[in-house]
Enzyme design. Sequence first.
Site, PDB file in Angstrom:
ATOM      1  CE1 TYR A   1      -2.537   3.165   2.583  1.00 24.96           C
ATOM      2  CE2 TYR A   1      -3.640   2.549   0.549  1.00 24.96           C
ATOM      3  CZ  TYR A   1      -3.503   3.399   1.635  1.00 24.96           C
ATOM      4  OH  TYR A   1      -4.342   4.480   1.747  1.00 24.96           O
TER       5      TYR A   1
ATOM      6  CG  ASP B   1       5.649   3.411   0.762  1.00 26.75           C
ATOM      7  OD1 ASP B   1       4.481   3.464   0.312  1.00 26.75           O
ATOM      8  OD2 ASP B   1       5.969   3.868   1.873  1.00 26.75           O
TER       9      ASP B   1
ATOM     10  CE  LYS C   1       2.109   4.459   8.233  1.00 24.14           C
ATOM     11  NZ  LYS C   1       0.722   4.594   8.731  1.00 24.14           N
TER      12      LYS C   1
HETATM   13  P1  KE4 Z   1      -0.932   8.193   4.517  1.00 27.55           P
HETATM   14  O1  KE4 Z   1      -1.450   8.874   3.272  1.00 27.55           O
HETATM   15  O2  KE4 Z   1      -2.003   7.413   5.232  1.00 27.55           O
HETATM   16  O3  KE4 Z   1      -0.166   9.144   5.438  1.00 27.55           O
HETATM   17  O4  KE4 Z   1       0.180   7.129   4.066  1.00 27.55           O
HETATM   18  C1  KE4 Z   1      -0.168   6.160   3.123  1.00 27.55           C
HETATM   19  C2  KE4 Z   1       0.805   5.004   3.242  1.00 27.55           C
HETATM   20  C3  KE4 Z   1       1.813   4.894   2.307  1.00 27.55           C
HETATM   21  N1  KE4 Z   1       2.717   3.890   2.374  1.00 27.55           N
HETATM   22  C4  KE4 Z   1       2.658   2.969   3.364  1.00 27.55           C
HETATM   23  C5  KE4 Z   1       3.677   1.866   3.402  1.00 27.55           C
HETATM   24  C6  KE4 Z   1       1.654   3.046   4.354  1.00 27.55           C
HETATM   25  O5  KE4 Z   1       1.613   2.116   5.334  1.00 27.55           O
HETATM   26  C7  KE4 Z   1       0.702   4.076   4.296  1.00 27.55           C
HETATM   27  C8  KE4 Z   1      -0.417   4.207   5.311  1.00 27.55           C
HETATM   28  N2  KE4 Z   1      -0.520   3.152   6.235  1.00 27.55           N
HETATM   29  C9  KE4 Z   1      -1.849   2.886   6.757  1.00 27.55           C
HETATM   30  C10 KE4 Z   1      -1.746   1.773   7.775  1.00 27.55           C
HETATM   31  N3  KE4 Z   1      -1.313   0.570   7.217  1.00 27.55           N
HETATM   32  C11 KE4 Z   1      -2.470   4.115   7.357  1.00 27.55           C
HETATM   33  C12 KE4 Z   1      -3.686   3.858   8.195  1.00 27.55           C
HETATM   34  C13 KE4 Z   1      -4.908   4.409   7.544  1.00 27.55           C
HETATM   35  O6  KE4 Z   1      -5.067   4.255   6.310  1.00 27.55           O
HETATM   36  O7  KE4 Z   1      -5.714   4.996   8.293  1.00 27.55           O
END
Ligand code: KE4
Length: 424
Positions: A142, A237, A265
Amino acid sequence: MSASERLFERARRVIPGGVNSPVRAFGSVGGTPRFAVRGEGPYLVDADGARLIDYVCSWGPLIAGHAHPSVVEAATAALAAGSSFGAPTEAEIELAETIAEAAPGVEQVRLVNSGTEAGMSAIRLARGVTGRDKIVKFAGHYHGHSDALLAAAGSGVATFGLPDSPGVTRGAAGDTLVVAWNDRAGVEAAFAEHGPDIAVLACEPVAANMGVVPPDDGYLAFLREITRRHGALLLFDEVMTGFRLERGGGAAWSGVTPDLATFAKVVGGGFPLAAFGGPTDIMAELAPEGAVYQAGTLSGNPVAVAAGLAQLRLLDDAAYARLQGLADQLTDGLSAALATAGVPARIQRAASLFSLFFTAEPVRDYTAARAADHAAYARFFHGLLERGVYLPPSGFEAVFVSLAHTPELVDETVAAARDVAASL
Ligand code: KE4
């Protein structure tokens, strides 16, 4: 009716699904999401006053725990000096220098507001620099919800089984090739067929959005070699792994240096702050020096930057050793609790990052992650929640320890897990 139930009912009337990010809705585990009212170190206090040992840690950002005094002090001071200027500040330079110093291969950094924005921007830069259109990503990985990357993603998409979200047009996703993680033939086939058109291959160096699924030995080196051979860029990523696995993230952990990397994060200390970076010759292609456009009103926000810097300053070798020790104790305890109860389960881990799959089989890719018993995970999750332990509300997510957790709290967690495992 609990306070969280009342709040959830009210929220659903005015916020889609009652939440501002899908995975918070407990869709994968069922039941009512606990509404948070405050965080205290390792604890999340919910609307009914329950003080939960928190292993979600806001999905990774809170590596120092909730409301760490250094982070609170830094953000408060920054806020008092002004919340936003829309002008460059010295602190942004310091954060960029800190990220560049830690992350192998990163010489320049652009600060943005979310992991999604970082991923979207890095992909645009890769396409702009190479003049190529196609991107390769892995099923179950993701990279945020930008159209081109929202194909067979992990995390919330995996949880809701939305392989390709409605609203993502064929045009937007049509240049995205999705291959299986830890599979060499699929990557080789993609490059054999599309090599000259592939701008970038994106991956989480340790997949952590389908549960934690580390790369097979040598797999990242294989990705480094095949992308280089075809003139494509390799994007790590590091939103989840950056400053989490170790200070140099997945690149340092694996010894493989990508061409581009994204961060979020931990680097934001719990504020909306993310970044992407790489060598100067690539990053120089970004506006205003270069032609690849990317912008943001609140990018490099002074309050978020202050919080991020304060948290990163806490992350020395002793801090990582502490996180490792807590993860050792917790994973050993959970494994023993489930094995004693005869429950088929396995923990998959990289450094202090881990997840729990209810299956006896190794999980090497998204298909295997989905084949694990997620109903059993849900029962385990709720059993622990009833006992004051808050695991991620999805078996496709990772468990996070923080510097605020203690061996005593881990013992408490393991005792609760033994109790629950016996009744699974
Ligand atoms: P954000 O746009 O949510 O800040 O980041 C996206 C993202 C990008 N790359 C990786 C590897 C990530 O894990 C994420 C976001 N992680 C999720 C939890 N697995 C965020 C939680 C959520 O979607 O509320």
